[in-house]
Design a protein around this motif. Structure first.
Motif, short mmCIF file in Angstrom:
data_model
loop_
_atom_site.label_atom_id
_atom_site.label_comp_id
_atom_site.label_asym_id
_atom_site.label_seq_id
_atom_site.Cartn_x
_atom_site.Cartn_y
_atom_site.Cartn_z
N THR A 107 13.03 -5.27 -3.49
CA THR A 107 12.77 -6.66 -3.30
C THR A 107 11.64 -7.09 -4.45
O THR A 107 11.15 -6.02 -5.20
CB THR A 107 11.89 -6.81 -2.08
OG1 THR A 107 10.50 -6.28 -2.09
CG2 THR A 107 12.74 -6.60 -0.97
N THR A 108 11.73 -8.48 -4.68
CA THR A 108 10.74 -9.17 -5.96
C THR A 108 9.17 -8.59 -5.44
O THR A 108 8.38 -8.06 -6.47
CB THR A 108 10.82 -10.34 -5.86
OG1 THR A 108 12.35 -10.69 -6.28
CG2 THR A 108 9.98 -11.00 -7.23
N GLN A 109 8.79 -8.26 -4.31
CA GLN A 109 7.45 -8.31 -3.72
C GLN A 109 7.33 -6.75 -4.17
O GLN A 109 6.15 -6.45 -4.48
CB GLN A 109 7.26 -8.23 -2.38
CG GLN A 109 5.86 -8.02 -1.93
CD GLN A 109 4.78 -9.04 -2.63
OE1 GLN A 109 5.21 -10.04 -2.96
NE2 GLN A 109 3.54 -8.14 -2.90
N ALA A 128 4.61 -5.05 -6.31
CA ALA A 128 3.45 -4.05 -6.07
C ALA A 128 3.66 -2.67 -6.88
O ALA A 128 2.64 -2.30 -7.32
CB ALA A 128 4.03 -3.67 -4.60
N MET A 129 4.75 -2.55 -7.41
CA MET A 129 4.82 -1.29 -8.34
C MET A 129 4.06 -1.57 -9.54
O MET A 129 3.54 -0.56 -10.20
CB MET A 129 6.52 -0.87 -8.61
CG MET A 129 6.54 0.08 -9.57
SD MET A 129 8.31 0.34 -9.75
CE MET A 129 8.65 1.34 -8.20
N ARG A 169 1.68 -3.80 -10.16
CA ARG A 169 0.19 -3.55 -9.86
C ARG A 169 -0.17 -2.12 -9.85
O ARG A 169 -1.40 -1.90 -10.45
CB ARG A 169 -0.19 -4.51 -8.85
CG ARG A 169 -0.18 -5.92 -9.02
CD ARG A 169 -0.50 -6.52 -7.51
NE ARG A 169 -0.99 -7.96 -7.89
CZ ARG A 169 -0.56 -8.91 -7.04
NH1 ARG A 169 0.04 -8.53 -6.03
NH2 ARG A 169 -0.79 -10.17 -7.27
N ALA A 170 0.44 -1.33 -9.11
CA ALA A 170 0.06 0.25 -9.01
C ALA A 170 0.01 0.75 -10.08
O ALA A 170 -0.89 1.52 -10.45
CB ALA A 170 0.71 0.55 -7.70
N MET A 171 1.15 0.54 -11.02
CA MET A 171 1.15 1.37 -12.31
C MET A 171 0.05 0.96 -13.23
O MET A 171 -0.76 1.68 -14.04
CB MET A 171 2.55 0.88 -12.98
CG MET A 171 3.59 1.91 -12.02
SD MET A 171 5.39 1.17 -12.49
CE MET A 171 5.45 1.69 -14.16
N ALA A 172 -0.04 -0.39 -13.41
CA ALA A 172 -1.33 -0.86 -14.15
C ALA A 172 -2.48 -0.48 -13.99
O ALA A 172 -3.58 -0.57 -14.64
CB ALA A 172 -1.04 -2.54 -14.14
N GLY A 173 -2.74 -0.17 -12.53
CA GLY A 173 -4.47 0.06 -12.23
C GLY A 173 -4.67 1.45 -12.12
O GLY A 173 -5.75 1.75 -12.03
N LEU A 174 -3.67 2.24 -12.61
CA LEU A 174 -3.87 3.68 -12.66
C LEU A 174 -4.15 4.05 -14.39
O LEU A 174 -3.87 3.17 -15.36
CB LEU A 174 -2.90 4.46 -12.41
CG LEU A 174 -2.63 4.57 -10.81
CD1 LEU A 174 -1.24 5.29 -10.37
CD2 LEU A 174 -3.76 5.17 -9.87
N GLY A 175 -4.97 5.02 -14.65
CA GLY A 175 -5.07 5.37 -16.14
C GLY A 175 -6.20 4.46 -16.93
O GLY A 175 -6.90 3.80 -16.17
N ASP A 227 0.90 -1.22 0.09
CA ASP A 227 -0.10 -0.01 -0.07
C ASP A 227 0.94 1.16 -0.03
O ASP A 227 0.35 2.23 -0.34
CB ASP A 227 -1.02 -0.15 1.30
CG ASP A 227 -0.20 -0.01 2.47
OD1 ASP A 227 0.93 -0.56 2.56
OD2 ASP A 227 -0.81 0.35 3.59
N GLU A 228 1.99 1.23 0.50
CA GLU A 228 2.94 2.31 0.47
C GLU A 228 3.49 2.39 -0.75
O GLU A 228 3.62 3.60 -1.48
CB GLU A 228 4.06 1.97 1.55
CG GLU A 228 3.45 2.00 2.99
CD GLU A 228 4.56 1.68 3.96
OE1 GLU A 228 4.52 1.77 5.01
OE2 GLU A 228 5.52 0.80 3.63
N ILE A 229 3.99 1.63 -1.50
CA ILE A 229 4.29 1.66 -2.85
C ILE A 229 3.06 2.22 -3.97
O ILE A 229 3.20 3.09 -4.73
CB ILE A 229 4.72 0.37 -3.40
CG1 ILE A 229 6.00 -0.27 -2.79
CG2 ILE A 229 4.88 0.44 -4.97
CD1 ILE A 229 7.27 0.13 -3.47
N ALA A 230 1.86 1.68 -3.58
CA ALA A 230 0.96 2.08 -4.28
C ALA A 230 0.56 3.54 -3.85
O ALA A 230 0.20 4.43 -4.91
CB ALA A 230 -0.39 1.35 -3.96
N ALA A 231 0.74 4.11 -2.85
CA ALA A 231 0.48 5.66 -2.56
C ALA A 231 1.34 6.45 -3.37
O ALA A 231 1.04 7.31 -3.76
CB ALA A 231 0.54 5.64 -1.00
#
Length: 495
Positions: free
Chosen positions: A139-141, A145-146, A148-154, A108-112
Motif C-alpha cells: 500500500t501507499t501507506q 512507512a518504509m 520513513r524507517a529507512m531515512a531514520g536509521l544511520g 511500527d511493524e515495517i519499522a521493526a
C-alpha cells in the motif's frame, strides 16, 4: 570465551564468523545447528552467519575468525575476548510471514523489519522473502512507512540552510552522467548541492565511479562538511557516510533477484535524499522501450507516487519525464563518461550535444528553486554559467578540494570494433544490452573498460562501418564483451 582473529575475507553484505569444527568445546552437530550466532564482548555485539573451518592453519583452538564486514561492524580489536551463543530469530520475522500471507503491515511493524535488516539480523533469504512479498502487494501507506524507517536509521545530514538542492535520475540509461555537470553549474550559482551517489551495482558506471576517475570520492563526514562549506557542493560516494544503511542491504539482495518495483524504488531514493539533508529535489524519470520505465502511463504513475510520498515527508520535488530511448553521451564506462563530462564543461566543439542539452535542462530546473531568480530563468542562468567557464572552474575547485586523482586512467587498450551488418539507418539502441556488454568488458571495476558509441539513433551507416568500439583492460574481458556483442549488438539497423 574466544579470541577475535581478523580474516581478510570479503563476505559482503553478510557478517560471517569462522570457527574450527573441532577443539572448541562444541560438536560438529552443534556448529551446524547454529547457522547464525550472536557474537558479543565489551558492550558490542553482532549477529553473524557461521562457517566451519577444517584447516588449522587458518584458525587455532579458542579463536573466532571474523570476515571483513563482521570485524568492522563489531568494532573490537584483534585479540579481544568475545562470547558466542545461538542467535534467536528476530521478532520482526513474524511480520514478514504475515506480509507473505498478504497482510497489510502497520507503520511500527515495517519499522521493526527495517531496523533488523539494517542491523544485519536477516539472512539474504529472509530479506528476499520480504522483498518478494512487498513486490506482490504494497500500500501507499506501507511505502511511506518504509521510507520513513529507512531515512531514520544511520547518519542524517543537517546543513542548517533552508534550501539544499539535489538532482536524481532513476537510472537505466547508460552514459547519462548529468549530475557531474549539474552540480558544478549549481555550485557556481551559489546554491548548496551536496551530491552523494552510489557506486554502480548492475550498470557500467555510477556517478561515484565516474567522478573517481577525476577525484577522490571516499570522503569522511567531516571532509564532506568542510568541502560543502567552502565550495557549496560535493560529488562523493554515499556509502562512506552511512546514509540509509538499510537501503544498501536491501539493494544487495534486490539486484541479483532483479526486483525493482516502483514502491521500493521510491523508498530507496527518497530515504537517501532525506538522510542527505536535501530540501528540494529534481527527479528525472527517463522513458523508453529498454529503460526502467517503458511507457508514459507507467511514468505518470511513478511520478504521482513520488509526489505523494515526498509531500508527506516535506521534500519539495520537481519531477520531469524525459526521453530514455537510447544512451546519453558518447561513452559508457567510467573513463569514457568522465571524458564526455569534461568535454561538456570545457565547451569543446565535439562534446556530446545530447549530454549537454539534458544536463542544462536539469540544471535549469534545479536553479528554478532559487527564489532570487525570476520564474523560468533557471535554464538561461545554467547556460550562462556553462558558457562562461564558471561551471568548469567550480568543477576544478571540487576536484582539488576532494583530492585530484593521482592515477591517470585511460580507455582500455584491448579494443574491438562492432560493425554494421548492412547498409541502413540506426533505428534503435537497446540500453540494457549495451550496458551489459560494457559490464562484461570490465566496467565499472576496470575504469577504462566500456563502450565508445560512434553512432546514435538516426545515423546512416554502411555495411562494415563501426557502430561502437569496446574497450577492455584485459583480453579476457574483451572476449566476454565481444562474444555477447556478436550474439546481439544492441543496435537495430534498418534499410
Amino acid at each position: 570465551m574466544l579470541t577475535i582473529k581478523r580474516l581478510a575475507i570479503d563476505t559482503y553484505p553478510e557478517n560471517t564468523a569462522f570457527l574450527l569444527r573441532r577443539s572448541n568445546g562444541y560438536s560438529a552437530e552443534q556448529f551446524q545447528a547454529l547457522r547464525k550466532i550472536r557474537v558479543s564482548g565489551e558492550g558490542a555485539e553482532i549477529l553473524a552467519s557461521l562457517a566451519l573451518v577444517d584447516e588449522s592453519l587458518l584458525l587455532k583452538p579458542g579463536e573466532i575468525g571474523l570476515g571483513e564486514q563482521a570485524f568492522r561492524r563489531l568494532g573490537l580489536p584483534e585479540g579481544a575476548q568475545v562470547a558466542i551463543e545461538q542467535a534467536r530469530p528476530p521478532a520482526s520475522l513474524e511480520y514478514v510471514r504475515r506480509k507473505i500471507d498478504g497482510d497489510t503491515l502497520e507503520d511500527d511493524e515495517i519499522a521493526a523489519i527495517i531496523r533488523d535488516i539494517a542491523a544485519h539480523r536477516y539472512s539474504p533469504m529472509e530479506i528476499g522473502a520480504f522483498l518478494v512479498a512487498c513486490a506482490g502487494f504494497m500500500t501507499t501507506q506501507e511505502t511511506l512507512a518504509m521510507t520513513r524507517a529507512m531515512a531514520g536509521l544511520g547518519n542524517r545530514f543537517d546543513w542548517k540552510a533552508p534550501l539544499v538542492v539535489d538532482k536524481h535520475c532513476i537510472g537505466g540509461i547508460p552514459g547519462n552522467r548529468t549530475s557531474m555537470i549539474v552540480v558544478p553549474i549549481v555550485a557556481a550559482h551559489g546554491l548548496i548541492m551536496p551530491k552523494t551517489s552510489s557506486r554502480a551495482i548492475t550498470s557500467p558506471s555510477g556517478t561515484a565511479d565516474t567522478m573517481e576517475v577525476l577525484a577522490n570520492v571516499d570522503l569522511s563526514e567531516d571532509n564532506m562538511r568542510a568541502i560543502v562549506a567552502r565550495e557549496k557542493a560535493v560529488l562523493a560516494w554515499g556509502g562512506r557516510v552511512n546514509l540509509s544503511p538499510a537501503d544498501d542491504v536491501l539493494i544487495s539482495v534486490e539486484r541479483p533477484l532483479r526486483i525493482d518495483t516502483f514502491d521500493q524504488m521510491v523508498a530507496s531514493i527518497l530515504s537517501k535524499k532525506l538522510a542527505a539533508g536535501s530540501t528540494h529535489l529534481v527527479l528525472d524519470i527517463p522513458v523508453g522501450p529498454t529503460a526502467k520505465v517503458r511507457s508514459q502511463e507507467e511514468a505518470v504513475r511513478l511520478r504521482k507516487l513520488f509526489e505523494h510520498i515526498a509531500d508527506k515527508l516535506g521534500l519539495v520535488t520537481d519531477i520531469v519525464i524525459t526521453d530514455g530511448s537510447q544512451p546519453v553521451g558518447n561513452g559508457i564506462g567510467p573513463v569514457l563518461e568522465a571524458r564526455d563530462v569534461m568535454a561538456v564543461l570545457r565547451n569543446d566543439a565535439d562534446a556530446p550535444q545530447d549530454l549537454r542539452d539534458h544536463a542544462l535542462f536539469l540544471a535549469g530546473r534545479v536553479l528554478d528553486f532559487d527564489p532570487a531568480l525570476r520564474g523560468g530563468r533557471g535554464y538561461a542562468r545554467a547556460m550562462e554559467l556553462l558558457a562562461s567557464g564558471e561551471a568548469l572552474a567550480a568543477m576544478e575547485r571540487l576536484i582539488e578540494a576532494q583530492g585530484r586523482q593521482e592515477i591517470r586512467h585511460d580507455p582500455g587498450a584491448h579494443v574491438h570494433e562492432v560493425r554494421a551488418g548492412e547498409d541502413g539507418r540506426v533505428t534503435a539502441i537497446n540500453c540494457q544490452r549495451v550496458a551489459r556488454i560494457a559490464r562484461l568488458a570490465g566496467a565499472p571495476m576496470d575504469k577504462g573498460a566500456g563502450i565508445d558509441l560512434l553512432h546514435k539513433v538516426g545515423a546512416q551507416v554502411r555495411k562494415g562501418q563501426s557502430l561502437y568500439r569496446i574497450h577492455a583492460q584485459s583480453a579476457t574481458g574483451l572476449g566476454f564483451a565481444r562474444d555477447l556483442a556478436a550474439e546481439d549488438s544492441g543496435y537495430e539497423v534498418t534499410r
